[in-house]
Design a protein around this motif. Structure first.
Motif, short mmCIF file in Angstrom:
data_model
loop_
_atom_site.label_atom_id
_atom_site.label_comp_id
_atom_site.label_asym_id
_atom_site.label_seq_id
_atom_site.Cartn_x
_atom_site.Cartn_y
_atom_site.Cartn_z
N SER A 23 0.97 -1.50 -0.22
CA SER A 23 -0.36 -0.03 0.14
C SER A 23 0.98 1.11 0.29
O SER A 23 0.72 2.23 -0.22
CB SER A 23 -1.03 -0.05 1.04
OG SER A 23 -0.34 -0.05 3.02
N GLY A 24 1.75 1.17 0.57
CA GLY A 24 2.34 2.54 1.29
C GLY A 24 3.78 2.33 -0.94
O GLY A 24 3.79 3.44 -1.27
N LEU A 25 3.92 1.47 -1.81
CA LEU A 25 4.55 1.90 -2.69
C LEU A 25 3.34 2.31 -3.90
O LEU A 25 3.93 3.46 -4.40
CB LEU A 25 4.55 0.16 -2.87
CG LEU A 25 5.52 -0.29 -4.78
CD1 LEU A 25 7.20 0.77 -4.79
CD2 LEU A 25 6.12 -1.38 -5.42
N ALA A 101 7.84 3.44 2.87
CA ALA A 101 7.10 2.53 3.03
C ALA A 101 7.32 1.12 3.40
O ALA A 101 8.80 0.81 3.01
CB ALA A 101 6.84 2.26 1.64
N GLY A 102 6.66 0.19 3.95
CA GLY A 102 6.94 -0.78 5.33
C GLY A 102 8.30 -0.37 6.31
O GLY A 102 8.83 -1.94 6.63
N PHE A 103 7.94 0.68 7.28
CA PHE A 103 8.20 0.81 8.24
C PHE A 103 7.07 1.20 9.06
O PHE A 103 7.48 1.57 10.36
CB PHE A 103 9.22 2.13 8.40
CG PHE A 103 10.58 1.75 7.66
CD1 PHE A 103 11.45 1.09 7.79
CD2 PHE A 103 10.35 1.90 5.94
CE1 PHE A 103 12.15 1.34 7.41
CE2 PHE A 103 11.59 2.25 5.63
CZ PHE A 103 12.58 1.23 5.42
N LEU A 104 6.14 0.60 9.09
CA LEU A 104 4.98 1.46 9.50
C LEU A 104 3.78 -0.05 9.83
O LEU A 104 3.87 -0.16 8.91
CB LEU A 104 4.02 2.56 9.73
CG LEU A 104 4.48 4.06 9.89
CD1 LEU A 104 3.55 4.40 9.12
CD2 LEU A 104 4.78 4.13 10.99
N GLY A 105 3.64 0.12 10.97
CA GLY A 105 2.76 -1.29 11.09
C GLY A 105 3.31 -2.31 11.51
O GLY A 105 4.72 -3.05 11.46
N LEU A 128 7.08 8.74 6.44
CA LEU A 128 6.53 7.28 6.59
C LEU A 128 5.48 7.16 6.13
O LEU A 128 4.23 7.30 6.03
CB LEU A 128 7.05 6.88 8.07
CG LEU A 128 8.29 6.92 8.52
CD1 LEU A 128 8.36 6.26 10.07
CD2 LEU A 128 8.96 5.99 6.88
N ILE A 129 5.09 6.21 5.14
CA ILE A 129 3.67 5.90 5.23
C ILE A 129 3.70 4.30 5.31
O ILE A 129 4.18 3.73 4.63
CB ILE A 129 3.78 5.79 3.03
CG1 ILE A 129 3.91 7.12 2.84
CG2 ILE A 129 1.90 5.26 2.72
CD1 ILE A 129 4.59 6.99 0.75
N GLY A 130 1.99 4.35 6.06
CA GLY A 130 1.84 3.01 6.28
C GLY A 130 0.33 2.63 5.71
O GLY A 130 0.07 3.29 4.80
N ARG A 131 -0.53 2.01 6.49
CA ARG A 131 -1.71 1.53 6.07
C ARG A 131 -2.60 2.16 6.02
O ARG A 131 -3.46 2.78 4.18
CB ARG A 131 -2.43 0.12 6.56
CG ARG A 131 -3.89 -0.47 5.58
CD ARG A 131 -3.97 -1.52 7.03
NE ARG A 131 -4.28 -1.03 8.03
CZ ARG A 131 -5.30 -1.96 8.79
NH1 ARG A 131 -4.97 -2.79 8.41
NH2 ARG A 131 -5.77 -1.33 10.36
N PRO A 206 -4.24 11.43 7.80
CA PRO A 206 -4.63 10.31 7.14
C PRO A 206 -3.42 10.18 5.98
O PRO A 206 -2.94 10.74 4.88
CB PRO A 206 -5.95 10.54 6.26
CG PRO A 206 -6.35 11.39 7.60
CD PRO A 206 -5.13 12.19 7.95
N ARG A 207 -3.57 9.14 5.15
CA ARG A 207 -2.85 8.14 4.33
C ARG A 207 -3.15 8.93 2.94
O ARG A 207 -2.35 9.63 1.89
CB ARG A 207 -2.61 6.89 3.35
CG ARG A 207 -1.51 6.57 3.06
CD ARG A 207 -1.52 5.15 3.15
NE ARG A 207 -2.72 4.95 1.61
CZ ARG A 207 -2.70 3.89 1.26
NH1 ARG A 207 -1.84 2.92 1.17
NH2 ARG A 207 -3.97 3.49 -0.04
N SER A 208 -4.60 9.64 2.75
CA SER A 208 -5.61 10.49 1.93
C SER A 208 -3.86 11.65 1.20
O SER A 208 -4.63 12.37 0.42
CB SER A 208 -6.76 10.47 1.85
OG SER A 208 -7.23 11.39 2.20
N ALA A 209 -3.86 12.10 2.23
CA ALA A 209 -3.97 13.98 2.86
C ALA A 209 -1.72 13.38 1.79
O ALA A 209 -0.85 14.03 2.38
CB ALA A 209 -3.46 13.99 4.04
N LEU A 210 -1.78 12.88 1.27
CA LEU A 210 0.30 13.05 0.88
C LEU A 210 0.41 13.28 0.60
O LEU A 210 1.33 13.76 0.35
CB LEU A 210 0.91 11.03 0.46
CG LEU A 210 2.24 10.76 0.14
CD1 LEU A 210 2.76 11.04 1.39
CD2 LEU A 210 1.83 9.60 -0.68
N GLY A 211 -0.86 13.52 -0.52
CA GLY A 211 0.05 15.15 -2.02
C GLY A 211 0.33 15.87 -1.41
O GLY A 211 0.83 17.14 -1.16
#
Length: 230
Positions: A23-25, A101-105, A128-131, A206-211
């Motif tokens: 999901s991070g990728l 990616a791959g550092f949260l959770g 850092l990007i999680g689920r 929230p991940r939706s706010a990444l941009g």
């Protein structure tokens, strides 16, 4: 002082061996130019058709087949055990921004260690990007053009004062400290302006706010200097 081995003028994707890498990728797609992998994350990345530009770590979990395929020019061994693979990678990347990616959770101790590294290496901007969430260290000043109702959490990793405009519960002159005062589950009323006095504040969105977060970090001006060795 450790010298960088990856130099890039655009954002770099850093892939770890933890959960939610897929999901991070996906969330980072189109936002990076080069890929750095922490140790065994190389096998996972190669299996999905991606070619890492560099693998960094103690190499205790990468397969022999991956090492052969990548060749010595794309593998950098760091034998010391005083830092995590995430820190080994981040300290050796010179880029305006790193997407992790791959550092949260997954394991809580691994996640806490990654959050510690964000504060330990404040000069390197990293998201850092999680689920479900993204996490980054707040720069001295930033503006986030968030939609009304967006969840905004502030979590201190030490003593730090903050000022805000645009939060449901403003944090002006609040003295945050992990043991006494945190700022989780706040809410944006629209665009948010935030300033902090020290490199000790995590921002969780929230991940939706990444941009929006990447845009804010790219335009926030001066950052933090490296921490002085104790």
């Amino acid at each position: 002082m450790i010298s960088a081995i990856v130099h890039e003028l655009e954002p770099v994707l850093l892939v770890g061996g933890g959960k939610y890498r897929k999901s991070g990728l996906k969330a980072a797609e189109g936002r990076f130019r080069r890929i750095v992998v922490a140790d065994g994350g190389a096998d996972w990345l190669l299996s999905r058709g991606y070619e890492p530009d560099m693998v960094i770590g103690d190499l205790d979990s990468i397969s022999d087949s991956a090492l052969t395929r990548l060749g010595p020019e794309r593998v950098h061994r760091v034998d010391e055990q005083d830092s995590t693979d995430f820190e080994k990678c981040l300290v050796r990347i010179d880029a305006p921004l790193v997407l992790g990616a791959g550092f949260l959770g997954g394991r809580v101790d691994h996640e806490l260690a990654a959050l510690h590294v964000l504060a330990a290496l404040p000069a390197q901007r990293c998201v850092l990007i999680g689920r479900d969430d993204i996490v980054f260290l707040a720069p001295p000043e930033m503006r986030l053009d968030l939609a009304r109702g967006t969840r905004v959490s502030l979590f201190p990793l030490g003593q730090v004062r903050a000022k805000s405009q645009g939060l449901r519960w403003e944090v002006n002159e609040v003295r945050f400290d992990t043991s006494s005062k945190i700022g989780t589950s706040n809410e944006a009323l629209g665009p948010v302006e935030l300033s902090v006095e020290a490199a000790n504040m995590l921002v969780i969105l929230p991940r939706s706010a990444l941009g929006l977060a990447l845009e804010a970090l790219s335009t926030s001006g001066g950052g933090w200097p490296p921490r002085k060795a104790s």
